[in-house]
Design a protein around this motif. Structure first.
Motif, mmCIF file in Angstrom:
data_model
loop_
_atom_site.group_PDB
_atom_site.id
_atom_site.type_symbol
_atom_site.label_atom_id
_atom_site.label_comp_id
_atom_site.label_asym_id
_atom_site.label_seq_id
_atom_site.Cartn_x
_atom_site.Cartn_y
_atom_site.Cartn_z
ATOM 1 N N LYS A 32 0.816 -1.222 0.000
ATOM 2 C CA LYS A 32 0.000 0.000 0.000
ATOM 3 C C LYS A 32 0.844 1.264 0.000
ATOM 4 C CE LYS A 32 -4.013 -1.716 2.511
ATOM 5 N NZ LYS A 32 -4.756 -1.580 3.780
ATOM 6 N N GLU A 36 2.463 1.889 -3.587
ATOM 7 C CA GLU A 36 1.300 2.714 -3.925
ATOM 8 C C GLU A 36 0.176 1.915 -4.587
ATOM 9 O OE1 GLU A 36 2.799 6.026 -6.160
ATOM 10 O OE2 GLU A 36 4.297 6.490 -4.629
ATOM 11 N N ARG A 38 -3.041 1.114 -3.757
ATOM 12 C CA ARG A 38 -4.259 1.308 -2.987
ATOM 13 C C ARG A 38 -5.426 1.477 -3.918
ATOM 14 N NH1 ARG A 38 -0.948 5.050 0.425
ATOM 15 N NH2 ARG A 38 -0.684 5.759 -1.259
ATOM 16 N N PRO A 39 -6.524 0.846 -3.683
ATOM 17 C CA PRO A 39 -6.793 -0.268 -2.781
ATOM 18 C C PRO A 39 -6.227 -1.562 -3.361
ATOM 19 C CG PRO A 39 -8.781 0.223 -3.985
ATOM 20 C CD PRO A 39 -7.751 1.263 -4.383
ATOM 21 N N LEU A 40 -5.806 -2.443 -2.501
ATOM 22 C CA LEU A 40 -5.149 -3.678 -2.935
ATOM 23 C C LEU A 40 -6.048 -4.538 -3.806
ATOM 24 C CD1 LEU A 40 -3.248 -4.706 0.291
ATOM 25 C CD2 LEU A 40 -2.293 -3.791 -1.802
ATOM 26 N N GLY A 136 -6.683 -6.957 1.095
ATOM 27 C CA GLY A 136 -7.546 -6.299 2.043
ATOM 28 C C GLY A 136 -8.507 -7.232 2.714
ATOM 29 N N GLU A 156 -11.889 -3.656 2.493
ATOM 30 C CA GLU A 156 -10.636 -3.123 2.981
ATOM 31 C C GLU A 156 -10.928 -1.930 3.874
ATOM 32 O OE1 GLU A 156 -8.075 -1.116 0.091
ATOM 33 O OE2 GLU A 156 -6.544 -2.500 0.807
ATOM 34 N N ASP A 159 -7.744 3.967 5.458
ATOM 35 C CA ASP A 159 -6.364 4.108 5.922
ATOM 36 C C ASP A 159 -6.301 4.537 7.387
ATOM 37 O OD1 ASP A 159 -5.232 3.322 3.562
ATOM 38 O OD2 ASP A 159 -5.174 5.349 2.739
#
Length: 172
Positions: A32, A36, A38-40, A136, A156, A159
């Motif tokens: 993540k 970088e 995001r989202p997994l 996630g 997920e 953050d």
């Protein structure tokens, strides 16, 4: 002879069963934060532990490509990423940037021929087996579903919110 057949069937069934284990939080942080991603669940289809020294993980992407994340362990979050036979140390800023560029090329690579098992030559509609949710939730095998056919639909966390449960992954 009949006992032997039953024993062999039992052993084969136990080999086919897949077990889920939690994904290490350090690995999720690297995917993540450093890479970088995001989202997994947008990028990752499955995570498998590789039986190697140093410990490493094979990350399977939705487009059929994969890469390795290797834990070096001598410093906090010291990971190395192997993408297309090149290794990038994530503690070195230039290597980190090169790793993100190589990962972007991997993510945007064209799908392999006959990806997804379509025999009629049509492209896949983007549905890779339903609710596989990357790192996630539960990363469920390459087919995207649990062996029983039930998909894990965990979302997920944001953050800022801590995860209520640890994500799981299929590991051998």
């Amino acid at each position: 002879m009949d006992k032997l057949r039953k024993y062999i069937r039992k052993e084969l069934q136990s080999l086919h069963e897949q077990k889920s284990y939690p994904v290490p939080l350090e690995l999720m942080d690297v995917l993540k934060g450093e890479l970088e991603m995001r989202p997994l669940k947008r990028y990752i289809n499955n995570i498998k532990a590789v039986n190697s020294i140093p410990p490493s993980y094979k990350i399977f992407l939705h487009n059929g490509q994969d890469f390795d994340v290797i834990y070096l362990g001598d410093q906090m979050n010291n990971f190395k990423v192997r993408i297309a036979d090149k290794e990038y140390d994530l503690l070195v800023m230039d290597d980190k940037n090169y790793a993100i560029d190589a990962l972007n090329r991997l993510l945007t690579a064209p799908l392999p021929p006959n990806f997804g098992g379509d025999d009629d030559g049509e492209e896949s509609d983007g549905d890779f087996g339903g609710g596989s949710s990357g790192g996630g939730g539960s990363t469920t095998g390459m087919g995207g579903g649990l062996p029983s056919g039930d998909d894990d639909t965990a979302e997920e966390p944001e953050d800022d919110e801590p995860a209520e449960t640890e994500p799981e992954s299929d590991m051998i």
